[in-house]
Write a protein that holds these residues in place. Structure first.
Motif, PDB file in Angstrom:
ATOM      1  N   LYS A  10       0.797  -1.217   0.000  1.00 29.41           N
ATOM      2  CA  LYS A  10       0.000   0.000   0.000  1.00 29.41           C
ATOM      3  C   LYS A  10       0.834   1.273   0.000  1.00 29.41           C
ATOM      4  CE  LYS A  10      -3.715  -2.453   0.178  1.00 29.41           C
ATOM      5  NZ  LYS A  10      -4.530  -2.607  -1.058  1.00 29.41           N
ATOM      6  N   LEU A  11       2.079   1.191   0.513  1.00 24.15           N
ATOM      7  CA  LEU A  11       2.893   2.392   0.645  1.00 24.15           C
ATOM      8  C   LEU A  11       4.349   1.997   0.801  1.00 24.15           C
ATOM      9  CD1 LEU A  11       2.994   5.540   1.177  1.00 24.15           C
ATOM     10  CD2 LEU A  11       2.851   4.977   3.616  1.00 24.15           C
ATOM     11  N   PRO A  50       3.093   4.626  -4.422  1.00 26.54           N
ATOM     12  CA  PRO A  50       2.878   5.634  -3.382  1.00 26.54           C
ATOM     13  C   PRO A  50       4.074   5.678  -2.440  1.00 26.54           C
ATOM     14  CG  PRO A  50       1.566   3.686  -2.935  1.00 26.54           C
ATOM     15  CD  PRO A  50       2.183   3.474  -4.282  1.00 26.54           C
ATOM     16  N   CYS A  90       6.073   7.706   0.914  1.00 24.95           N
ATOM     17  CA  CYS A  90       6.183   8.649   2.016  1.00 24.95           C
ATOM     18  C   CYS A  90       7.662   8.778   2.355  1.00 24.95           C
ATOM     19  CB  CYS A  90       5.399   8.163   3.236  1.00 24.95           C
ATOM     20  SG  CYS A  90       5.630   9.180   4.713  1.00 24.95           S
ATOM     21  N   ASP A 135       3.178  13.920  -1.964  1.00 24.94           N
ATOM     22  CA  ASP A 135       3.909  12.866  -1.267  1.00 24.94           C
ATOM     23  C   ASP A 135       4.171  13.295   0.179  1.00 24.94           C
ATOM     24  OD1 ASP A 135       3.959  11.228  -3.432  1.00 24.94           O
ATOM     25  OD2 ASP A 135       6.088  11.477  -3.895  1.00 24.94           O
ATOM     26  N   TYR A 165      -3.211   5.276   3.961  1.00 21.40           N
ATOM     27  CA  TYR A 165      -2.919   4.473   2.774  1.00 21.40           C
ATOM     28  C   TYR A 165      -3.357   3.016   2.935  1.00 21.40           C
ATOM     29  CZ  TYR A 165      -0.277   8.114   0.384  1.00 21.40           C
ATOM     30  OH  TYR A 165       0.086   9.259  -0.273  1.00 21.40           O
ATOM     31  N   PRO A 217      -7.495   9.950   5.910  1.00 18.54           N
ATOM     32  CA  PRO A 217      -6.166   9.722   5.361  1.00 18.54           C
ATOM     33  C   PRO A 217      -5.344  10.991   5.366  1.00 18.54           C
ATOM     34  CG  PRO A 217      -7.827   8.661   3.998  1.00 18.54           C
ATOM     35  CD  PRO A 217      -8.556   9.488   5.018  1.00 18.54           C
ATOM     36  N   GLU A 226      -2.763  12.100   3.407  1.00 20.21           N
ATOM     37  CA  GLU A 226      -1.907  12.334   2.231  1.00 20.21           C
ATOM     38  C   GLU A 226      -1.395  13.752   2.260  1.00 20.21           C
ATOM     39  OE1 GLU A 226      -2.667  11.232  -1.880  1.00 20.21           O
ATOM     40  OE2 GLU A 226      -4.187   9.872  -1.103  1.00 20.21           O
TER      41      GLU A 226
END
Length: 209
Positions: free
Chosen positions: A107-108, A136, A138, A169, A192, A201, A203
């Motif tokens: 997922k991330l 995705p 981070c 991001d 995420y 969320p 983001e």
């Protein structure tokens, strides 16, 4: 986020060793000695679940940690360690690439960068590769406590500019020693991964002093 349970599950080297329960997975990548194990331990409020080492390049598999029976942290081998053989680096690279491009529960990706220094060429290449493939990301800057408060904003700006951080991001400044950034990072992860924490969320979240 309150962590009530955390377990090491497996050191995997092949897809047939990956868990098959379909729970969301969060990958942790970064240079050797960037502090991935320390971050995991701080995030789950445990001292030694993820073993830290003074020997860079020790992690050679994908280490799976199950948290609250809800989500996996997947700790990657550190990149950019020169003493590892070219053959071994190539094998790690192929394993990581296959996972990142083919693993459905992912997922991330948390890309971790030592906040004391500008991003290395390996850091920049990794970020560009992840974005090229639409993954995705981070960005988590570690060892924040090693930098005087008056210089943290400057260091963060250099990292964002050198990476070419894309809009949207998340960018979290983190200290495993002091716990700074822990809740902000859990909020991003929950968003995420679809965890029910009672908040939206996160983001684009940025944690700054």
């Amino acid at each position: 986020m309150k962590v009530t349970k955390a377990d090491f599950i497996i050191s995997a080297v092949r897809p047939n060793q990956f868990p098959e329960d379909g729970l969301p997975e969060i990958a942790l990548c970064g240079r050797s000695n960037v502090g991935k194990s320390s971050l995991i331990n701080r995030m789950i409020n445990r001292k030694n679940l993820a073993r830290t080492s003074s020997t860079p390049g020790k992690t050679q598999q994908l280490n799976y940690y199950l948290i609250n029976d809800d989500i996996y942290f997947v700790d990657f081998p550190g990149y950019g360690y020169a003493k590892v053989s070219k053959t071994q680096r190539a094998a790690w690279g192929q394993m990581m690439e296959n996972y990142l491009l083919e693993r459905e529960p992912l997922k991330l990706v948390m890309q971790m960068i030592d906040m004391r220094h500008p991003p290395t060429k390996d850091d920049i290449m990794m970020y560009d590769w992840l974005k090229h493939h639409g993954l995705p990301v981070c960005v988590v800057t570690t060892k924040m406590d090693k930098i005087p408060r008056s210089r943290r904003a400057k260091h963060a700006k250099v990292i964002k500019e050198d990476l070419g951080l894309r809009p949207g991001d998340p960018f979290i400044q983190f200290s495993s020693e002091e716990g700074i950034g822990r809740e902000e990072l859990w909020a991003v992860i929950a968003g995420y991964a679809g965890l029910n924490t009672g908040s939206e969320p996160a983001e684009g979240t940025t944690s700054e002093e």
